[in-house]
Design a protein around this motif. Structure first.
Motif, PDB file in Angstrom:
ATOM      1  N   VAL A  61       0.855  -1.193   0.000  1.00 52.22           N
ATOM      2  CA  VAL A  61       0.000   0.000   0.000  1.00 52.22           C
ATOM      3  C   VAL A  61       0.891   1.244   0.000  1.00 52.22           C
ATOM      4  O   VAL A  61       2.045   1.200   0.423  1.00 52.22           O
ATOM      5  N   THR A  62       0.326   2.364  -0.475  1.00 48.83           N
ATOM      6  CA  THR A  62       1.094   3.609  -0.625  1.00 48.83           C
ATOM      7  C   THR A  62       0.466   4.734   0.183  1.00 48.83           C
ATOM      8  O   THR A  62      -0.751   4.937   0.141  1.00 48.83           O
ATOM      9  N   PHE A  63       1.307   5.453   0.904  1.00 47.29           N
ATOM     10  CA  PHE A  63       0.901   6.653   1.632  1.00 47.29           C
ATOM     11  C   PHE A  63       1.630   7.853   1.027  1.00 47.29           C
ATOM     12  O   PHE A  63       2.761   7.729   0.551  1.00 47.29           O
ATOM     13  N   SER A  64       0.984   9.013   1.066  1.00 46.21           N
ATOM     14  CA  SER A  64       1.638  10.246   0.613  1.00 46.21           C
ATOM     15  C   SER A  64       1.419  11.340   1.649  1.00 46.21           C
ATOM     16  O   SER A  64       0.380  11.384   2.312  1.00 46.21           O
ATOM     17  N   CYS A  65       2.413  12.212   1.778  1.00 40.96           N
ATOM     18  CA  CYS A  65       2.374  13.287   2.775  1.00 40.96           C
ATOM     19  C   CYS A  65       2.931  14.547   2.126  1.00 40.96           C
ATOM     20  O   CYS A  65       3.975  14.504   1.470  1.00 40.96           O
ATOM     21  N   ARG A  66       2.233  15.670   2.321  1.00 39.18           N
ATOM     22  CA  ARG A  66       2.688  16.922   1.711  1.00 39.18           C
ATOM     23  C   ARG A  66       2.500  18.095   2.668  1.00 39.18           C
ATOM     24  O   ARG A  66       1.615  18.092   3.523  1.00 39.18           O
ATOM     25  N   SER A  67       3.397  19.085   2.510  1.00 41.80           N
ATOM     26  CA  SER A  67       3.327  20.322   3.284  1.00 41.80           C
ATOM     27  C   SER A  67       4.050  21.406   2.489  1.00 41.80           C
ATOM     28  O   SER A  67       4.743  21.106   1.513  1.00 41.80           O
ATOM     29  N   GLY A  68       3.893  22.679   2.893  1.00 39.36           N
ATOM     30  CA  GLY A  68       4.514  23.741   2.097  1.00 39.36           C
ATOM     31  C   GLY A  68       4.683  25.048   2.850  1.00 39.36           C
ATOM     32  O   GLY A  68       4.335  25.178   4.030  1.00 39.36           O
ATOM     33  N   ASN A  69       5.258  26.030   2.142  1.00 42.24           N
ATOM     34  CA  ASN A  69       5.468  27.403   2.623  1.00 42.24           C
ATOM     35  C   ASN A  69       6.336  27.469   3.877  1.00 42.24           C
ATOM     36  O   ASN A  69       6.103  28.300   4.760  1.00 42.24           O
ATOM     37  N   GLY A  70       7.350  26.593   3.946  1.00 43.90           N
ATOM     38  CA  GLY A  70       8.249  26.610   5.083  1.00 43.90           C
ATOM     39  C   GLY A  70       9.682  26.905   4.679  1.00 43.90           C
ATOM     40  O   GLY A  70      10.054  26.861   3.512  1.00 43.90           O
ATOM     41  N   TYR A  71      10.502  27.226   5.691  1.00 45.93           N
ATOM     42  CA  TYR A  71      11.932  27.484   5.461  1.00 45.93           C
ATOM     43  C   TYR A  71      12.657  27.266   6.780  1.00 45.93           C
ATOM     44  O   TYR A  71      12.135  27.645   7.835  1.00 45.93           O
ATOM     45  N   SER A 124       8.334  23.583  -0.551  1.00 47.98           N
ATOM     46  CA  SER A 124       7.245  22.620  -0.441  1.00 47.98           C
ATOM     47  C   SER A 124       7.859  21.220  -0.417  1.00 47.98           C
ATOM     48  O   SER A 124       8.872  20.976  -1.069  1.00 47.98           O
ATOM     49  N   VAL A 125       7.221  20.320   0.329  1.00 48.50           N
ATOM     50  CA  VAL A 125       7.760  18.972   0.462  1.00 48.50           C
ATOM     51  C   VAL A 125       6.665  17.955   0.159  1.00 48.50           C
ATOM     52  O   VAL A 125       5.498  18.135   0.525  1.00 48.50           O
ATOM     53  N   PHE A 126       7.065  16.885  -0.538  1.00 49.04           N
ATOM     54  CA  PHE A 126       6.154  15.784  -0.869  1.00 49.04           C
ATOM     55  C   PHE A 126       6.908  14.480  -0.670  1.00 49.04           C
ATOM     56  O   PHE A 126       8.037  14.327  -1.138  1.00 49.04           O
ATOM     57  N   SER A 127       6.291  13.549   0.045  1.00 42.85           N
ATOM     58  CA  SER A 127       6.955  12.277   0.325  1.00 42.85           C
ATOM     59  C   SER A 127       5.966  11.125   0.182  1.00 42.85           C
ATOM     60  O   SER A 127       4.771  11.280   0.457  1.00 42.85           O
ATOM     61  N   LYS A 128       6.494   9.967  -0.261  1.00 43.88           N
ATOM     62  CA  LYS A 128       5.692   8.752  -0.393  1.00 43.88           C
ATOM     63  C   LYS A 128       6.302   7.632   0.448  1.00 43.88           C
ATOM     64  O   LYS A 128       7.520   7.555   0.633  1.00 43.88           O
TER      65      LYS A 128
END
Length: 308
Positions: free
Chosen positions: A161-171, A203-207
């Protein structure tokens, strides 16, 4: 004490004073906020007309390094870098007390530097009486992460199974952690993308791909080290079985039948109301009709007989 030893002691004290004066201070500011760069001289009483105060960039050999200048009690913008125009302020009510801290407005990505404050005093000759360095680090909070996971059948244990996680506008760039909450073990992501945005943030995106278990509990965590922020979101497995689908279907059928019955009852009630209204209107008109038609049979008797 021998003169040589006395001279060495004075030299040592002078070096120690210089080291203390140049001790670096580190501050963190969020993008778009105002930052105060500290520079405080704790010496004798000062007269502004005898002072020169320079704030400058200390870590880059750029064509322009002057951030702010104060000469003889007046701001001097002749050599100030364009990037800092109308963005710097001294605290005028604190200057004579030796506080030469600088307020930097609307901090941006390009303001990440080491800054140096130099204070000179002119008496018989001009000398440096104080200097300080401040390292400005920038940061921005990441948005609350969004975690997506599978909706699976109860018999899919062992499947990938696959999970995805995302977030953004950080530094600055974040650390991303996948955690199995059943035993708090760290899981290795199958994909990680950190993308710079036009405003300087990321922005970050991870699986994550793993084998499904009967009690999956997965957490995605986004860490901002500078701000010491850790934003987490959890996933608890969502099962979809044939039995539950059938039950849902039956519930929908029952709801549909109930709605249909309610509609029929409403129609019957409406028809009843219309009948009652018609009877009421007919009764209002009926006395006049009865009185008129009832005259003929009684005329020969010389009187009227009204029946209601």
């Amino acid at each position: 004490m021998e003169p040589r030893s006395y001279g060495f002691l004075l030299l040592l004290l002078h070096i120690l004073r210089a080291v203390i004066a140049l001790e670096e201070k580190n501050i963190v500011s969020k993008l778009g906020d105002n930052a105060t760069l500290s520079c405080i001289y704790r010496g004798r009483e000062l007269h502004l007309k005898n002072l020169r105060v320079y704030w400058q960039i200390a870590d880059d050999q750029e064509e322009c390094s002057v951030v702010h200048a104060l000469i003889s009690g007046q701001d001097n913008e002749s050599e100030q870098c364009i990037h800092f125009k109308n963005r710097t302020r001294l605290f005028w009510d604190r200057l004579e007390n030796g506080d030469f801290s600088l307020l930097l407005l609307n901090v941006s990505q390009s303001d990440k530097h080491k800054y140096k404050c130099v204070v000179l005093q002119k008496t018989e000759y001009t000398k440096v009486i104080h200097q300080a360095e401040v390292v400005l680090s920038l940061a921005a909070s990441y948005s609350q992460p969004v975690l997506s996971g599978p909706v699976r059948n109860s018999d899919s244990t062992g499947e990938e199974v696959t999970f995805s996680c995302r977030s953004g506008n950080g530094y600055p760039e974040p650390n991303v952690y996948w955690i199995n909450k059943t035993d708090n073990s760290h899981l290795k992501p199958s994909e990680l993308q950190i993308t710079p945005n036009n405003n300087g943030t990321y922005s970050v995106f991870s699986k994550l791909k793993i084998k499904a278990t009967s009690d999956m509990q997965i957490e995605c965590s986004i860490e901002n080290k500078i701000l010491q922020e850790n934003l987490s979101v959890n996933y608890t497995q969502q099962k979809e079985s044939h039995g539950s689908s059938t039950e849902n279907h039956k519930n929908l059928e029952k709801k549909g039948q109930g709605a249909q019955a309610a509609g029929i009852v409403s129609i019957v009630i409406l028809i009843g109301l219309l009948i009652v209204l018609g009877c009421w209107l007919w009764k209002r008109r009926s006395p006049k009709l009865v009185s008129y038609t009832g005259v003929q049979p009684n005329e020969d008797r010389g009187g009227l007989n009204c029946k209601y």
